[in-house]
Design an enzyme around this catalytic site. Structure first.
Site, mmCIF file in Angstrom:
data_model
loop_
_atom_site.group_PDB
_atom_site.id
_atom_site.type_symbol
_atom_site.label_atom_id
_atom_site.label_comp_id
_atom_site.label_asym_id
_atom_site.label_seq_id
_atom_site.Cartn_x
_atom_site.Cartn_y
_atom_site.Cartn_z
ATOM 1 N N HIS A 88 0.622 -96.638 -62.183
ATOM 2 C CA HIS A 88 0.181 -97.554 -63.230
ATOM 3 C C HIS A 88 0.761 -97.084 -64.555
ATOM 4 O O HIS A 88 1.020 -95.892 -64.752
ATOM 5 C CB HIS A 88 -1.346 -97.601 -63.300
ATOM 6 C CG HIS A 88 -1.877 -98.669 -64.187
ATOM 7 N ND1 HIS A 88 -2.128 -98.465 -65.528
ATOM 8 C CD2 HIS A 88 -2.195 -99.968 -63.939
ATOM 9 C CE1 HIS A 88 -2.574 -99.591 -66.064
ATOM 10 N NE2 HIS A 88 -2.631 -100.518 -65.125
ATOM 11 N N ASP A 142 -4.610 -103.162 -57.488
ATOM 12 C CA ASP A 142 -3.942 -104.060 -56.553
ATOM 13 C C ASP A 142 -3.875 -103.492 -55.142
ATOM 14 O O ASP A 142 -3.702 -104.238 -54.178
ATOM 15 C CB ASP A 142 -2.523 -104.368 -57.039
ATOM 16 C CG ASP A 142 -2.522 -105.153 -58.335
ATOM 17 O OD1 ASP A 142 -3.256 -106.138 -58.426
ATOM 18 O OD2 ASP A 142 -1.790 -104.758 -59.265
#
Length: 447
Positions: free
Chosen positions: A322, A383
């Site tokens: 991320h 996700d």
């Protein structure tokens, strides 16, 4: 000349006219992607809405810390655990918090929920326009519907606080209805039975969405979806779609144009489509790894992926890493809890265990493979689990990204309101340096 040849010639010219030497970006200290050399974001604005924390900035550099996400100063972990600990649905409460800046009391929350329900049904004109829309992408249909809402708004260009709040609540309320109807109409175009279910007053947004989309649902499915909506509602002002809202809003444009632009941003596979990429990868791994509990077999295949020898040959493990979070993504941890419970209800515990082991091995293998080439720790992002959760709830993949928009519309509208209510308004206009050499104009007959 034939049109195909002209298109080809123009396309070929891009090879040279769009090429810029990478060294020039360093020479002119260009912050590519608005990222600093240490991969942190370039500071371009201030906000009081959301904060995304994944590291501490120390004199010697960035220090990784467990991730935190705050809505109006409240840790999202505390928000989720507090609401669900009282066995309540929380998305409406999170929306109220993001829009207003404070947590509602019981009377305010009930009034807000009633207002949401009053705005949720579509007007007859809007409904008929949706029935007439053709297309195979719900995000595209959603964007077109938002732009059409401008036509039905009696005061679409008014940017007063009252009108902005009215428009925001209207959009938050109608997104679930538009998405559910658009998907069912898309199914109908492929020969399936058309179901148009009207939202129920006693249902939350999560419950109404599941009801309008597929009719039946379990309590755990609705509670899990509600948590996902809370977790995706806001993620700071720097994510691509929210920044799009702030940029377009700074020009003074109307709400519907700004939100449609954000939908276009979120539609991109590098932003809103990430959970679909994880699901496709997970399906591939389930087929190509024979023993789901064997670490050595999993490690071997993941390393083949990292070497670009397997799956889609990109060298990526989707759902890992991320831009801000380092040690952990708080959204992933909170959604993972619900995924575990839902897997038990759906008798998909073996798949969940495999996904959990993949998370552990993917992080380990990524860090070992990259070695000194990566300067920060990585973790699974939200996700990694959201696609699997949506699949267990029984949601079709066509609505995965629209579901993201259905949640993030709360953050988008909150940021738009903030952008338009700064004491000193200023259009967002960064600089680009031109590095093309000057040339003389050549008369047409000499070319």
């Amino acid at each position: 000349m034939k049109k195909e040849y002209i298109i080809y010639k123009l396309s070929e010219s891009i090879k040279s006219t769009s090429r810029i030497d990478n060294e020039l970006f360093t020479k002119y200290n260009v912050k590519r992607g608005l990222r600093n050399e240490d991969h942190s974001g370039v500071l371009v604005g201030l906000t009081q809405i959301g904060d995304v924390v994944g590291y501490e900035r120390l004199p010697e550099g960035l220090k990784a810390i467990p991730g935190r996400l705050l809505y109006r100063g409240i840790d999202v972990n505390d928000l989720v655990k507090g609401i669900h600990g009282e066995n309540r649905f929380g998305f409406e409460e999170a929306a109220f918090l993001l829009l207003s800046g404070y947590l509602p009391n019981r009377e305010e929350l009930e009034s807000f929920q009633s207002l949401i329900h009053a705005f949720m049904p579509l007007g007859q004109k809007t409904k008929m326009n949706i029935l007439d829309l053709e297309g195979s992408n719900v995000m595209n249909i959603l964007a077109r519907c938002v732009l059409e809402m401008y036509t039905f708004d009696e005061n679409p260009d008014d940017t007063s606080r009252d009108n902005l709040m009215r428009q925001s609540i209207d959009l938050i309320s109608k997104f679930p209805t538009i998405i559910a109807y658009a998907y069912n109409i898309m199914r109908h175009s492929h020969g399936k039975t058309l179901h148009i279910r009207h939202p129920k007053e006693e249902y939350s947004i999560a419950e109404n969405f599941l009801y309008m989309l597929k009719g039946e649902f379990s309590e755990l499915e609705a509670k899990t979806l509600d948590r996902a909506l809370v977790l995706h509602a806001e993620h700071g002002g720097g994510n691509n779609s929210t920044f799009t809202v702030r940029v377009t809003s700074s020009s003074g444009t109307d709400t519907y144009s700004s939100i449609a632009a954000a939908i276009g941003s979120l539609k991109g596979p590098l932003h809103g489509g990430a959970n679909l990429a994880v699901m496709k990868m997970f399906d591939h791994l389930k087929e190509n790894i024979r023993h789901w509990d064997k670490v050595t077999e999993i490690d071997q295949y993941l390393n083949k992926m990292l070497r670009k020898e397997a799956y889609d040959h990109t060298g990526l493990i989707y759902g890992i890493g991320h831009a801000v979070y380092t040690i952990s993504d708080p959204r992933a941890l909170l959604l993972k809890e619900m995924a575990r419970d839902l897997a038990k209800e759906k008798e998909r515990e073996e798949e969940y265990a495999f996904l959990e082991l993949l998370e552990e091995r993917a992080i380990e293998n990524f860090m070992n493979f990259k070695g000194t080439k990566v300067n920060k720790r990585v973790c699974a992002n939200v996700d990694f689990y959201s696609g699997f959760v949506y699949d267990m709830i029984g949601l079709p993949q066509e609505v995965f990204t629209p579901l993201f928009a259905m949640s993030r519309i709360t953050g988008w509208t909150a940021h738009r309101i903030e952008e338009l209510n700064f004491d000193s308004k200023r259009i967002i206009r960064p600089a680009y340096k031109n590095v093309a050499a000057e040339r003389k104009f050549v008369p047409l007959k000499q070319r």
